[in-house]
Design an enzyme around this catalytic site. Structure first.
Site, mmCIF file in Angstrom:
data_model
loop_
_atom_site.group_PDB
_atom_site.id
_atom_site.type_symbol
_atom_site.label_atom_id
_atom_site.label_comp_id
_atom_site.label_asym_id
_atom_site.label_seq_id
_atom_site.Cartn_x
_atom_site.Cartn_y
_atom_site.Cartn_z
ATOM 1 N N TYR A 34 0.798 -1.243 0.000
ATOM 2 C CA TYR A 34 0.000 0.000 0.000
ATOM 3 C C TYR A 34 0.818 1.275 0.000
ATOM 4 C CZ TYR A 34 0.562 1.466 4.904
ATOM 5 O OH TYR A 34 1.058 1.926 6.084
ATOM 6 N N TYR A 70 -3.072 -4.389 12.361
ATOM 7 C CA TYR A 70 -2.338 -4.472 13.628
ATOM 8 C C TYR A 70 -2.712 -5.680 14.504
ATOM 9 C CZ TYR A 70 -0.342 0.285 13.187
ATOM 10 O OH TYR A 70 0.368 1.399 12.800
ATOM 11 N N HIS A 122 -0.340 7.732 16.466
ATOM 12 C CA HIS A 122 -0.161 7.794 15.006
ATOM 13 C C HIS A 122 -0.527 9.190 14.526
ATOM 14 C CE1 HIS A 122 -0.367 6.731 10.738
ATOM 15 N NE2 HIS A 122 0.260 5.599 11.066
ATOM 16 N N GLY A 123 0.079 9.617 13.442
ATOM 17 C CA GLY A 123 -0.299 10.895 12.817
ATOM 18 C C GLY A 123 -1.754 10.821 12.360
ATOM 19 N N THR A 130 2.356 16.513 10.883
ATOM 20 C CA THR A 130 3.194 17.692 10.658
ATOM 21 C C THR A 130 3.403 17.902 9.152
ATOM 22 O OG1 THR A 130 4.392 16.916 12.609
ATOM 23 C CG2 THR A 130 5.383 18.757 11.386
ATOM 24 N N ASP A 176 -1.283 -4.398 -34.499
ATOM 25 C CA ASP A 176 -0.177 -4.889 -33.661
ATOM 26 C C ASP A 176 0.762 -5.751 -34.510
ATOM 27 O OD1 ASP A 176 1.350 -5.731 -31.521
ATOM 28 O OD2 ASP A 176 -0.136 -7.154 -30.763
HETATM 29 C C1 SPV Z 1 0.545 -7.502 -25.807
HETATM 30 O O1 SPV Z 1 -0.058 -7.059 -24.822
HETATM 31 O O2 SPV Z 1 0.844 -6.814 -26.784
HETATM 32 C C2 SPV Z 1 0.967 -8.917 -25.840
HETATM 33 C C3 SPV Z 1 0.182 -9.903 -25.101
HETATM 34 O O3 SPV Z 1 1.923 -9.202 -26.518
HETATM 35 S S1 SPV Z 1 -0.938 -10.610 -26.221
HETATM 36 O O4 SPV Z 1 -1.740 -9.525 -26.785
HETATM 37 O O5 SPV Z 1 -1.750 -11.561 -25.512
HETATM 38 O O6 SPV Z 1 -0.179 -11.265 -27.280
HETATM 39 MG MG MG Z 2 2.492 -7.760 -27.886
#
Ligand code: SPV
Ligand code: MG
Length: 431
Positions: free
Chosen positions: A43, A75, A89-90, A122, A204
């Site tokens: 956290y 805790y 504690h603050g 503070t 892609d």
């Molecule tokens: C991406 O996030 O571009 C990856 C993962 O290469 S996947 O899309 O599953 O191939």
């Molecule tokens: Mg990729």
């Protein structure tokens, strides 16, 4: 003598901490807990001082009688062990996620008549300056780069979220939740080729070039401190890959993942629905070895991604490749699948782990999304990447808003599901 307990979760001691101790001393013997790394990173910011340094720092404060380790954010255990008459504690934890800790303490103390004392937090210029310095340090390449390796030693599984802009970087950086008494945040960020391309309206297929991808990294780095895992697609030509390794390493990226495909790369989630060619083991090993040879630090990781299950080449092929890639120098293995069920991924992990206890395993559960992080840990997985969920959640929300404004010829109907104006203008911290 009465016992007073407080817990410190800090990388340095400033006037605010001394004020807490000075107040605590008025009530009795002062015991200070130092929160363990494991608990703290769920956290808070990643510790910039080691656990030993933090213990040492607290021991040196005048007025501290005893220093102990607090292993958990809540805790319960520490209160049971110490049974303090007072916890100090603050009062900064009266708001935000840490409220839950405060409420938990109040109910624990109530059981035996203990008391919580909130000390006004503070705030001054000096404290602000120190905080800023620590944040700046966390952003710097030499600190950020090694953080993935550090995390791998501390957490059971590195939770990684896809980011592709300063804004999504901020979401990965700042999203912290408390749920059923457990705190959680992301450990690392994934610069996905899919989402980085989609954000630019491009397919892609390694079309978005490395200069543009590095620009995305820079935007993310500008506003975050968490480590970055870069989706390096196929890594390209060996002759180019070596230069890219150098650049990414210098920028402070922690790891590149390259996949064992060659020629025109298509997204793995298409599988064999589109032509995709897997590289030979020999050539891909050459690429891994070339990258390892040029990197300058021991921090940077080259992770080899195996596409055998995606391309239906079988489990034995996947395992053979994994062993060969590790031998060639890969610092980790990513195994991918587009099956709905996690069975083949888990089989791979179990079989790979039976012969290799060390090499980190990375998975991307986009299709096999029923698997939980705990189950992945049981099968030896070290890094889980949520590779596209941010982008996929934003798109339908934006599309719906665009359509509804057209439908109603005004924006009033969509307003109640939008981030309030006052929040969006304050989203970015002023320097
Ligand atoms: C991406 O996030 O571009 C990856 C993962 O290469 S996947 O899309 O599953 O191939
Ligand atoms: Mg990729």
């Amino acid at each position: 003598m009465k016992k007073v307990y407080t817990c410190f979760c800090t990388d340095n001691i400033h006037a605010g901490h001394l004020n807490i101790i000075n107040n605590a001393r008025k009530y009795g013997r002062v015991i200070v807990g130092v929160l363990s790394d494991e608990a703290r990173i769920r956290y808070n910011r990643f510790p910039m001082a080691s656990f030993e340094e933090r213990i040492d720092m607290v021991r040196k404060i005048v007025g501290v009688d005893e220093v102990i380790i607090q292993h958990e954010i809540m805790y319960d255990k520490v209160i049971e062990e110490v049974r303090p008459d007072y916890v100090v504690h603050g009062d900064n934890w009266k708001t935000g996620v840490t409220q839950a800790i405060r409420e938990n303490i109040i109910s624990l103390l109530k059981k035996y008549g203990g008391q919580l004392i909130d000390i006004p937090y503070t705030y001054n210029e000096e404290i602000r300056r120190i905080d800023k310095q620590i944040k700046e340090k966390a952003m710097m390449p030499e600190y950020r780069r090694k953080r993935l390796r550090q995390l791998l030693k501390i957490v059971p599984i590195v939770k990684t979220l896809e980011v592709h802009s300063g804004l999504t970087g901020l979401i990965a950086e700042k999203t912290i939740i408390e749920h059923n008494g457990e705190f959680n945040q992301y450990d690392a960020m994934w610069i996905s080729s899919l989402c980085d391309s989609i954000a630019k309206g491009k397919p892609d297929i390694e079309l978005v070039d490395i200069t543009s991808r590095e620009r995305t990294i820079d935007d993310v780095m500008e506003v975050t401190t968490k480590p970055i895992i870069f989706d390096g697609d196929t890594g390209g030509l060996v002759e180019h890959f070596v230069y890219n390794v150098r650049s990414l390493e210098r920028m402070g990226v922690s790891a590149i993942i390259i996949e064992d495909k060659i020629g025109l790369k298509k997204n793995s989630l298409f599988g064999n629905e589109v032509p995709q060619t897997q590289d030979t083991i020999e050539h891909f090993c050459e690429k891994i070895a070339a990258g390892k040879k040029v990197q300058l630090t021991d921090d940077f990781m080259i992770i080899a991604r195996i596409e055998s299950l995606i391309l239906e080449q079988g489990m034995e092929d996947a395992l053979n490749r994994a062993r060969a890639y590790v031998k060639a120098g890969a610092d980790g293995i990513m195994i991918h699948s587009r099956k709905k069920e996690p069975d083949e991924i888990l089989e791979f992990c179990d079989r790979f782990r039976s012969g290799d206890k060390e090499t980190p395993i990375v998975v991307v559960p986009t299709s096999f999304n029923s698997i939980t992080e705990d189950e992945l840990v049981k099968h030896g997985v070290n890094i889980v990447i949520y590779a596209n969920q941010l982008t996929r959640s934003a798109f339908p929300a934006m599309q719906q808003t665009a359509a509804d404004i057209l439908r109603y010829h005004r924006a009033q109907e969509v307003d109640e599901r939008l981030l309030p104006i006052k929040d969006i203008i304050r989203l970015i911290d002023a320097l």
